[in-house]
Every structure is written in C-alpha cells, then in structure tokens.
Design a protein around this motif. Structure first.
Motif, PDB file in Angstrom:
ATOM      1  N   ILE A 301      15.632 -15.299   0.995  1.00 14.88           N
ATOM      2  CA  ILE A 301      14.291 -14.883   1.117  1.00 14.88           C
ATOM      3  C   ILE A 301      14.149 -13.485   1.186  1.00 14.88           C
ATOM      4  CG2 ILE A 301      11.847 -15.171   2.137  1.00 14.88           C
ATOM      5  CD1 ILE A 301      13.087 -17.854   1.266  1.00 14.88           C
ATOM      6  N   ALA A 302      13.559 -12.850   0.048  1.00 19.55           N
ATOM      7  CA  ALA A 302      13.157 -11.377   0.154  1.00 19.55           C
ATOM      8  C   ALA A 302      12.119 -10.644   0.134  1.00 19.55           C
ATOM      9  CB  ALA A 302      14.247 -10.797  -0.955  1.00 19.55           C
ATOM     10  N   SER A 303      11.857  -9.303   0.428  1.00 17.38           N
ATOM     11  CA  SER A 303      10.468  -9.081   0.380  1.00 17.38           C
ATOM     12  C   SER A 303      10.385  -7.625   0.278  1.00 17.38           C
ATOM     13  CB  SER A 303       9.628  -9.378   1.595  1.00 17.38           C
ATOM     14  OG  SER A 303      10.435  -8.838   2.595  1.00 17.38           O
ATOM     15  N   ASP A 304       9.313  -7.133  -0.303  1.00 17.92           N
ATOM     16  CA  ASP A 304       9.288  -5.465  -0.084  1.00 17.92           C
ATOM     17  C   ASP A 304       7.808  -5.237  -0.256  1.00 17.92           C
ATOM     18  OD1 ASP A 304      10.251  -2.881  -0.438  1.00 17.92           O
ATOM     19  OD2 ASP A 304      10.929  -3.052  -2.312  1.00 17.92           O
ATOM     20  N   ASP A 305       7.484  -4.101   0.478  1.00 17.65           N
ATOM     21  CA  ASP A 305       5.986  -3.750   0.680  1.00 17.65           C
ATOM     22  C   ASP A 305       5.923  -2.595  -0.345  1.00 17.65           C
ATOM     23  OD1 ASP A 305       7.298  -1.617   1.881  1.00 17.65           O
ATOM     24  OD2 ASP A 305       6.519  -2.298   3.883  1.00 17.65           O
ATOM     25  N   GLY A 306       4.591  -2.082  -0.168  1.00 16.32           N
ATOM     26  CA  GLY A 306       4.016  -0.759  -0.896  1.00 16.32           C
ATOM     27  C   GLY A 306       3.783  -1.130  -2.512  1.00 16.32           C
ATOM     28  N   ASN A 383      -1.872  -2.270  -0.410  1.00 17.45           N
ATOM     29  CA  ASN A 383      -1.032  -2.792   0.568  1.00 17.45           C
ATOM     30  C   ASN A 383      -0.579  -3.979   0.677  1.00 17.45           C
ATOM     31  OD1 ASN A 383      -1.529  -0.175   1.926  1.00 17.45           O
ATOM     32  ND2 ASN A 383      -3.295  -1.019   2.758  1.00 17.45           N
ATOM     33  N   LEU A 384      -0.153  -4.461  -0.550  1.00 16.33           N
ATOM     34  CA  LEU A 384       0.567  -5.682  -0.802  1.00 16.33           C
ATOM     35  C   LEU A 384       1.886  -5.815  -0.674  1.00 16.33           C
ATOM     36  CD1 LEU A 384      -1.179  -7.026  -4.120  1.00 16.33           C
ATOM     37  CD2 LEU A 384      -1.788  -7.908  -1.733  1.00 16.33           C
ATOM     38  N   SER A 385       2.478  -6.839  -0.342  1.00 13.37           N
ATOM     39  CA  SER A 385       4.040  -7.023  -0.429  1.00 13.37           C
ATOM     40  C   SER A 385       4.064  -8.207  -1.192  1.00 13.37           C
ATOM     41  CB  SER A 385       4.382  -7.566   1.262  1.00 13.37           C
ATOM     42  OG  SER A 385       4.251  -6.696   2.263  1.00 13.37           O
ATOM     43  N   MET A 386       5.568  -8.009  -1.916  1.00 11.96           N
ATOM     44  CA  MET A 386       5.950  -9.090  -2.670  1.00 11.96           C
ATOM     45  C   MET A 386       7.023 -10.006  -1.629  1.00 11.96           C
ATOM     46  SD  MET A 386       4.356  -8.900  -5.380  1.00 11.96           S
ATOM     47  CE  MET A 386       2.957  -7.847  -5.103  1.00 11.96           C
ATOM     48  N   VAL A 387       6.886 -11.159  -1.601  1.00 12.62           N
ATOM     49  CA  VAL A 387       7.917 -12.177  -1.073  1.00 12.62           C
ATOM     50  C   VAL A 387       8.513 -12.935  -1.836  1.00 12.62           C
ATOM     51  CG1 VAL A 387       8.051 -13.617   0.870  1.00 12.62           C
ATOM     52  CG2 VAL A 387       6.315 -11.776   1.197  1.00 12.62           C
TER      53      VAL A 387
END
Ligand code: ASP
Length: 449
Positions: A301-306, A383-387
């Motif tokens: 499970i990965a994620s990144d914001d911005g 201000n979204l994150s992609m998970v």
C-alpha cells in the motif's frame, strides 16, 4: 554471474567496508561492483556528495575550499584506516580533491558534474585498494575505459545505447571490476553525472550490459516492506515483487529506487534483489519480470500527497469528437503535466501535482478551460493524496476493489476519485490529505495480517 551495487551507507566507514569486503569475498560470482560516494558516518554527518555540492557553491563564489577538502578527505581516511592498503591510494584521492581548487569553471558546462563525480570516483579507487589488501583480485576501472557513454546533459545524463556493447567487452575480465556509479562520459570525453541518486542507474546499466544473472543492490534495510513503517508498525516484508509493481510503489512514495534506475535491468529482464549489507543472510526483496507467487493479490500500500484535481462536467460530452484532446491541449499550453485522468460519460477529472500550480496560473487555467470548453461545471480541489493498492495478483481475483472501498467506507473516508487501469496492477484512490494515514492503515489491515 552477479553485479553488486553498494550504496553510501554501506561504504561510510571501515566497519561497513569490512562487511562489504566479506560479502564480495564469500561469493566469487560477484564480479562487477558499483559504488556510491561515502554516506553519513553518524546521524548528523553529511554525505560526501552533499559536501561536494557545498564545495561547488563555494568555488563559484570564489571562497576558500581548503576546509571542505579536509572534511571530505576525512571520510576516505576513516574508511581506509583498518586496511593495509597501498599508501598511494589515499594520496591520489587527496590530490584529486586538491585539484578541485584549480579546476576551470569558465566555459565549462561540466564543472559541477566533474566536482560531484569525485565522490564516487575516489570511493571506487578506495574500495578497489581495500579489496586488494584483502587479497581479492580487484581493480578500479574508470567509466570511460569501461565504456559508460552518456548524453551531454549536465547533471541529468542518460545512457547512450552504444555503451552496452562497449561495457560488454569487459564481461570476461578475470578481475573483480570496481566501478564508480553516478557518472559517465560524453562522446567528447566530458564527465556528466546522472541525476542525484544515480549510482543505482549505473548498477542497472552494468547488470544489463554484462547480462548477469542477478543484480544485487546493497543498502541498509532488509528489502522493501508492504507499507511505510512510519504509518504501520512493523509492516510485512515483501519477498518478491514484479518490476511493474515496484514502479507503482515507487510512484506512490516508496523511495527505494531512483525512478529511472531500474529501466536498464527491466529491459534486459535481469532480476534485482535489494539486500542489507548489515544482514546479508536475509533474502531481501527480489524484483522480477514475472512473479512466481500469484497467491498474494496485493503486495503493498503506497501513497503520496500534494495533488490537485480539476473536475469538469459537460452534458453530452461523450458525443463531442476531440473533447478530451481540447482539454489536454490547454494543459500542454500551460506546461502542466497531469498524472491521472479518470472519466465518466459526461465528466473528466484531471489530477496533477499541486507544486506545478500557483494562484495566478490556476485562475488563468480555469478561465481558459471555461472559455474553450464551456463546461456545465468546473472546479478545482486541493490537498489530495493518492493512496494506492498495488499488486498484480488482483487481476486473477474478484473483490479487491470491493474490499478496498468497504474498508475506506468503514473509516468514513470520502473517496474523491478512483482509478484503475486495465492492467489492474494498482487501484488508486484520491482522498483528502488529512485522511491519508487512516486510509493506509485500513487498507493495509484489509490485505495483510
Ligand atoms: N552520490 C550520489 C548522490 O548522493 C549518487 C548516489 O549515491 O547514487 O546523489
């Protein structure tokens, strides 16, 4: 036959070097050794490459660099201190640093590259010296002699295809070749570095050119975990993963490898294993073209914001020929790079990294879209994150999406966007940044433990 790359933390001091020498000695099939510049010796220390960046900055301001030269040299001296090395090795390293005082800056577009290259170049000389003192038949080889030819793009070189043949000529060398990572030579013979972290790229190039059976990337962790340890306490280690899964994970914030680093070994279908210099018995994480174990549907499970998302809706949009093209042309005209574009019959969401935007540009962009497209609805969400739920095994399995959305719903996490390509390597959820950690946790415990 193996190629092994050792990162800066594996080469930070004499204790680490002893481990590296042991690793090389215990397996004579480790024939091509790629090294980074020395890393930090303690938490508040600076890496040699970062010291070289400072040295460059001082030189362009015409400030004295003597102290920095001593600081940098101290790294090498400390690494070599427990070995009975030929004294000329350290002398040569010192001289090469002193020479930086005289290196021409004027009309030299490769000045910075040349300064930076000293980090790995000197370390390769030192490691070769250390190995020789440990009775390994090793030699330092300059990337030019080896044939690492690159494009003329200072600090951002790319490999030239001709390199693979040139490097291959060294395949049957009877010596263990110690190769500095991170830089090559242009056709005119100028030093040019890859982007930062580029020793991994060199490692993958050497592995591909020599057509080895395995490319070992030695670092200071036991491979990759299924989630970020900052979010999950002791996440499960990943034993095996495909290149495609790895790519998705590193897109989603797993910063194990430099983005392009694996390209050469991926193309040449050479498996890569991430191993720990401090725990070489541990199997690490194996990255292959085809994963054996398909039972595990999800690997991480990965994620990144911005991220920001531009949403537009127009009634009967699906009947208009060239609609998406017109929208994307606007993005191109503004020099904006988008990363996801899920769509419905009458709407499209375009997701991009927010760091490309500023308030003025955002206003101009929305105005242009409104003018050219005339949508019924147009807005932007910040201000979204992609998970991301990543795993090739999801393709063979029914229900991964349902389980994921159910898990997010249980935690009352609102999904702003869902994207899943036909390859089904990953499912991406766009959610509000402040719920990122909750989303990772709930998804992780849905698929692991
Ligand atoms: N030494 C270079 C850097 O710090 C390259 C590398 O270590 O991969 O960026």
């Amino acid at each position: 036959m193996k190629a092994a790359k050792f990162g800066g933390s594996s080469l930070a001091n004499a204790t680490q070097l002893k481990k590296v020498a042991e690793i090389i000695k215990t397996d004579p099939t480790r024939r091509f050794i790629v090294v980074s510049a020395p890393g930090k010796r303690f938490a508040t220390d600076k890496k040699v490459t970062d010291l070289l960046v400072e040295l460059y900055q001082k030189r362009i301001k015409n400030e004295a660099i003597d102290e920095l030269i001593e600081d940098i040299f101290a790294h090498y001296k400390e690494i070599g201190k427990d070995f009975q090395m030929d004294a000329s090795v350290l002398k040569q390293i010192y001289q090469s640093l002193v020479d930086l005082k005289e290196l021409t800056m004027e009309k030299n577009p490769h000045f910075f590259d040349e300064v930076l290259s000293k980090g790995e170049n000197n370390n390769a000389k030192l490691v070769a010296g250390v190995l020789q003192s440990e009775d390994v038949n090793a030699r330092y080889i300059d990337p030019q002699e080896l044939g690492v030819m690159v494009t003329n793009e200072p600090l951002n070189a790319r490999i030239l295809m001709m390199s693979y043949k040139l490097i291959h000529r060294w395949r049957d060398s009877t010596e263990v070749l110690v190769i500095p990572g991170f830089f090559g030579y242009t056709e005119k013979g100028e030093i040019c570095t890859f982007s930062r972290g580029g020793s991994d790229i060199t490692g993958a190039i050497i592995a591909a050119a020599m057509n080895v059976d395995l490319y070992e990337n030695f670092t200071d962790v036991d491979g990759i975990s299924a989630a970020h340890p900052g979010y999950i306490h002791h996440p499960e280690p990943i034993r095996e993963i495909t290149y495609r899964e790895m790519r998705e994970l590193s897109y989603g914030g797993f910063s194990v490898f430099h983005d392009e680093a694996l390209m050469p070994s991926y193309r040449a279908k050479i498996p890569v294993v991430i191993k720990n210099t401090n725990n070489p018995e541990h199997p690490g994480t194996l990255i292959t073209n085809e994963r054996e174990n398909k039972e595990q549907p999800v690997v991480g499970i990965a994620s990144d914001d911005g991220f920001s998302m531009i949403y537009l809706n127009k009634y009967l949009m699906n009947r208009e020929v060239g609609f998406t093209l017109r929208v994307l042309e606007i993005f191109k005209d503004f020099g904006l790079n988008y990363e996801h574009m899920p769509s419905g019959i009458d709407d499209i969401s375009i997701i991009l990294r927010a760091n490309q935007l500023n308030p003025q540009l955002e206003e101009d962009l929305l105005q242009k879209i409104a003018y050219v497209i005339d949508p019924d609805e147009l807005h932007i969400i910040h201000n979204l994150s992609m998970v991301m739920v990543v795993g090739e095994g999801m393709k063979q399995r029914v229900g991964s999406m349902a389980e994921s959305t159910a898990a997010l719903a249980r935690k009352k996490i609102n999904i702003e966007m869902i994207s899943q390509g036909a390859s089904e390597v990953s499912i991406t959820f766009g959610i509000h940044q402040e719920r990122e950690q909750d989303a990772i946790r709930t998804l992780y415990y849905t698929f692991f433990e």
